[in-house]
Design a protein around this motif. Structure first.
Motif, PDB file in Angstrom:
ATOM      1  N   GLY A  52       5.904  14.508 -67.485  1.00 12.68           N
ATOM      2  CA  GLY A  52       6.685  15.138 -66.379  1.00 12.68           C
ATOM      3  C   GLY A  52       7.423  16.769 -66.883  1.00 12.68           C
ATOM      4  O   GLY A  52       7.697  17.333 -66.539  1.00 12.68           O
ATOM      5  N   ARG A  53       6.984  16.921 -68.222  1.00 13.93           N
ATOM      6  CA  ARG A  53       7.196  18.227 -68.797  1.00 13.93           C
ATOM      7  C   ARG A  53       6.611  19.348 -68.224  1.00 13.93           C
ATOM      8  O   ARG A  53       5.211  19.328 -67.705  1.00 13.93           O
ATOM      9  CB  ARG A  53       6.856  18.418 -70.242  1.00 13.93           C
ATOM     10  N   GLN A  54       7.429  20.431 -67.540  1.00 16.41           N
ATOM     11  CA  GLN A  54       7.055  21.401 -66.907  1.00 16.41           C
ATOM     12  C   GLN A  54       7.033  22.686 -67.673  1.00 16.41           C
ATOM     13  O   GLN A  54       8.166  22.926 -68.247  1.00 16.41           O
ATOM     14  CB  GLN A  54       7.784  21.722 -65.648  1.00 16.41           C
ATOM     15  N   VAL A  55       6.190  23.553 -67.870  1.00 13.97           N
ATOM     16  CA  VAL A  55       6.245  24.995 -68.487  1.00 13.97           C
ATOM     17  C   VAL A  55       6.016  25.930 -67.506  1.00 13.97           C
ATOM     18  O   VAL A  55       4.877  25.959 -66.967  1.00 13.97           O
ATOM     19  CB  VAL A  55       5.631  25.160 -69.921  1.00 13.97           C
ATOM     20  N   TRP A  56       7.005  26.757 -67.485  1.00 15.49           N
ATOM     21  CA  TRP A  56       6.632  27.800 -66.009  1.00 15.49           C
ATOM     22  C   TRP A  56       6.975  29.409 -66.495  1.00 15.49           C
ATOM     23  O   TRP A  56       7.792  29.518 -67.644  1.00 15.49           O
ATOM     24  CB  TRP A  56       7.787  27.602 -65.103  1.00 15.49           C
ATOM     25  N   LYS A  57       6.199  30.171 -65.825  1.00 12.49           N
ATOM     26  CA  LYS A  57       6.701  31.507 -65.881  1.00 12.49           C
ATOM     27  C   LYS A  57       7.336  31.713 -64.589  1.00 12.49           C
ATOM     28  O   LYS A  57       7.037  31.067 -63.649  1.00 12.49           O
ATOM     29  CB  LYS A  57       5.582  32.461 -66.135  1.00 12.49           C
ATOM     30  N   ALA A  58       8.406  32.710 -64.549  1.00  9.24           N
ATOM     31  CA  ALA A  58       9.195  32.808 -63.334  1.00  9.24           C
ATOM     32  C   ALA A  58       8.382  34.358 -62.641  1.00  9.24           C
ATOM     33  O   ALA A  58       8.585  35.243 -63.510  1.00  9.24           O
ATOM     34  CB  ALA A  58      10.631  32.989 -63.644  1.00  9.24           C
TER      35      ALA A  58
END
Length: 177
Positions: A52-58
């Motif tokens: 479930g881990r999410q790594v995002w750029k905004a």
């Protein structure tokens, strides 16, 4: 409204540029990273296994420019808890409300998509701008981890903050969403 998109190898250079000193790296990444931040460390970071881990750029939807980075991880599906971590706003985009939008979007994802009950985070007690941002989103201080990180000859303390799903739902209702 800001959009969150997957953080990929193509985003490494920009993130490494934003992290320009060892103190800031510790604030952003915690003790797992060493200065200078490099591709090897970011490859390792993206490979961490966590369901479930999410790594995002905004991304600013108007300009298409990346204005920040955020992670929602440490997902505990049994207890329905997740942790917001590694929050950073581009140096030239700070003070413009992007952080609040970014955190709100990560929280929305956690509660609506992952069906979490609690989202928590840790923030250094001297990072007043981040603390104000988190409080605007609805996070509450729960406790202070005193002098738990060492930087040179100094010890830094961390606030543990959290937001519960019922609090978030009430806030949304009050805001008319």
């Amino acid at each position: 409204m800001i959009t969150l998109q997957p953080f990929t190898k193509e985003d490494y250079a920009q993130l490494m540029e934003w992290v320009d000193n060892p103190a800031f790296l510790l604030q952003w990444g915690g003790p797992r990273f060493t200065f200078p931040l490099d591709e090897r460390q970011l490859d390792d970071y993206l490979s961490w296994e966590s369901p479930g881990r999410q790594v995002w750029k905004a991304v600013d939807p108007t300009s298409g420019r990346t204005v920040g980075h955020i992670e929602l991880g440490n997902i505990d599906p049994r207890n329905r808890i997740g942790t917001i971590a590694r929050v950073m706003i581009s140096p030239d985009a700070r003070g413009k409300g992007w952080g609040e939008q970014m955190v709100r979007e990560a929280v929305r994802y956690g509660f609506e998509t992952l069906h979490l009950h609690r989202i928590e985070l840790r923030v250094f007690d001297f990072n007043n701008a981040a603390i104000r941002c988190y409080e605007k989103v609805g996070f509450q201080k729960e406790g202070l981890l005193r002098e738990c990180r060492r930087f040179g000859d100094e010890y830094w303390s961390l606030w543990v903050m959290s937001l519960l799903r019922p609090e978030w739902l009430k806030q949304k209702q009050e805001e008319g969403e």
